[in-house]
Design an enzyme around this catalytic site. Structure first.
Site, PDB file in Angstrom:
ATOM      1  N   ASP A  41       0.843  -1.183   0.000  1.00 12.30           N
ATOM      2  CA  ASP A  41       0.000   0.000   0.000  1.00 12.30           C
ATOM      3  C   ASP A  41       0.886   1.243   0.000  1.00 12.30           C
ATOM      4  OD1 ASP A  41      -3.267   0.134   0.904  1.00 12.30           O
ATOM      5  OD2 ASP A  41      -2.156   2.020   0.948  1.00 12.30           O
ATOM      6  N   VAL A  44       2.288   1.067  -6.862  1.00 11.90           N
ATOM      7  CA  VAL A  44       2.250   0.116  -7.967  1.00 11.90           C
ATOM      8  C   VAL A  44       2.516   0.770  -9.323  1.00 11.90           C
ATOM      9  CG1 VAL A  44       0.718  -1.498  -6.787  1.00 11.90           C
ATOM     10  CG2 VAL A  44      -0.265   0.311  -8.237  1.00 11.90           C
ATOM     11  N   ASN A  98      -5.263  -5.112  -6.973  1.00 12.52           N
ATOM     12  CA  ASN A  98      -6.451  -4.400  -6.507  1.00 12.52           C
ATOM     13  C   ASN A  98      -6.279  -2.883  -6.465  1.00 12.52           C
ATOM     14  OD1 ASN A  98      -9.058  -4.185  -4.845  1.00 12.52           O
ATOM     15  ND2 ASN A  98      -7.542  -3.372  -3.412  1.00 12.52           N
ATOM     16  N   TYR A 134     -11.123   6.812 -15.738  1.00 17.00           N
ATOM     17  CA  TYR A 134     -11.395   5.629 -14.920  1.00 17.00           C
ATOM     18  C   TYR A 134     -11.968   4.505 -15.772  1.00 17.00           C
ATOM     19  CZ  TYR A 134     -13.278   2.913 -10.975  1.00 17.00           C
ATOM     20  OH  TYR A 134     -13.579   1.915 -10.062  1.00 17.00           O
ATOM     21  N   LYS A 188     -10.267   0.862 -16.613  1.00 16.08           N
ATOM     22  CA  LYS A 188     -10.927  -0.367 -16.182  1.00 16.08           C
ATOM     23  C   LYS A 188     -11.251  -1.282 -17.356  1.00 16.08           C
ATOM     24  CE  LYS A 188     -10.813   0.470 -11.770  1.00 16.08           C
ATOM     25  NZ  LYS A 188     -10.021  -0.375 -10.853  1.00 16.08           N
TER      26      LYS A 188
END
Length: 253
Positions: free
Chosen positions: A33, A53, A79, A145, A149
């Site tokens: 995280d 990430v 995630n 977004y 996705k």
């Protein structure tokens, strides 16, 4: 279940729910995280790494640490994600577009890039990518977004094809609107942009599902545990919505 599980963005929200579910199922848990405070609040028996990430060096180091300590990996839950801007496409700044794709799409790519050699060498494993129903239907005023996705779904289907011969499966979970702080920010920004109240926007989203409600983190986590388990041993390349059944992705309120 036994196994070694890495969850990116695993210290809070949906990722934290995943980590708790895998822990409860008997897996060893490693959470990565960007939030050191959230990491410090995780249970002491979880492995924890502060890592962005979207930073390849950080991701490479993370997987080196995992191999050094665990000697392998059984499940990657890619995630990590951010909401990105809420604006019509002509008002989206290029820097905001790039940041949204960097964390969501490139973050999943980098995680998979460094997990794949480990999983291939051991001839088994699972990759679970958290996308969104925005990656199935589109999402007005959320172009970065939605684009990220959608891209994550293409990435996952390709990974399933590349890794299947090595005994590795890859699937996608597409959450709908998830109760929690991140969605609250989206609701408020959209309410401000439309001159509405937060509750009006919330009801609009909820009414766009046949079950008339938002989902919760544990709903997503339960699906992740299933997809990583032997019960899903021949489930690969699939896109599974956990959303209360979206019937209208752009409800008018």
């Amino acid at each position: 279940m036994s196994g070694r599980v890495l969850i990116t963005a695993g210290a809070s929200g949906v990722g934290r729910a995943m980590a708790e579910a895998f822990d409860a199922a008997g897996a060893q848990v490693w959470v990565a995280d960007v939030n050191p405070k959230a990491l410090s609040d995780c249970p002491a028996h979880w492995r924890r790494s502060e890592a962005n990430v979207a930073d390849e060096n950080a991701v490479a180091t993370l997987f080196q640490d995992i191999e050094a300590e665990w000697g392998g990996l059984d499940t990657l839950c890619a995630n990590a994600g951010i909401a990105g801007p809420t604006a019509s496409v002509e008002d989206v700044a290029l820097d905001d577009w790039r940041m949204c794709l960097a964390v969501n799409l490139e973050g999943a790519f980098l995680s998979a890039k460094y997990a794949a050699p480990i999983l291939k060498r051991q001839g088994s494993g699972a990759v679970v990518i958290t996308s969104s129903t925005a990656g199935q239907y589109g999402y007005p005023n959320r172009a970065p977004y939605a684009a990220a996705k959608w891209g994550m779904i293409g990435l996952a289907k390709t990974l399933a094809m590349e890794l299947g011969a090595h005994g590795v499966r890859c699937n996608v979970i597409c959450p709908g609107s998830v109760e929690g702080p991140r969605m609250e920010g989206v609701l408020q920004r959209e309410a401000d942009a439309k001159g509405m109240t937060r509750d009006q926007v919330y009801e609009g989203y909820a009414s766009g599902t046949s079950m008339g409600r938002f989902v919760e983190g544990h709903d997503i986590a339960n699906m992740a545990v299933f997809l990583a388990s032997d019960a899903a041993r021949l489930v690969s390349g699939q896109v599974i919505a956990v959303d209360g059944h979206t019937v209208n992705p752009d409800p008018k309120v």
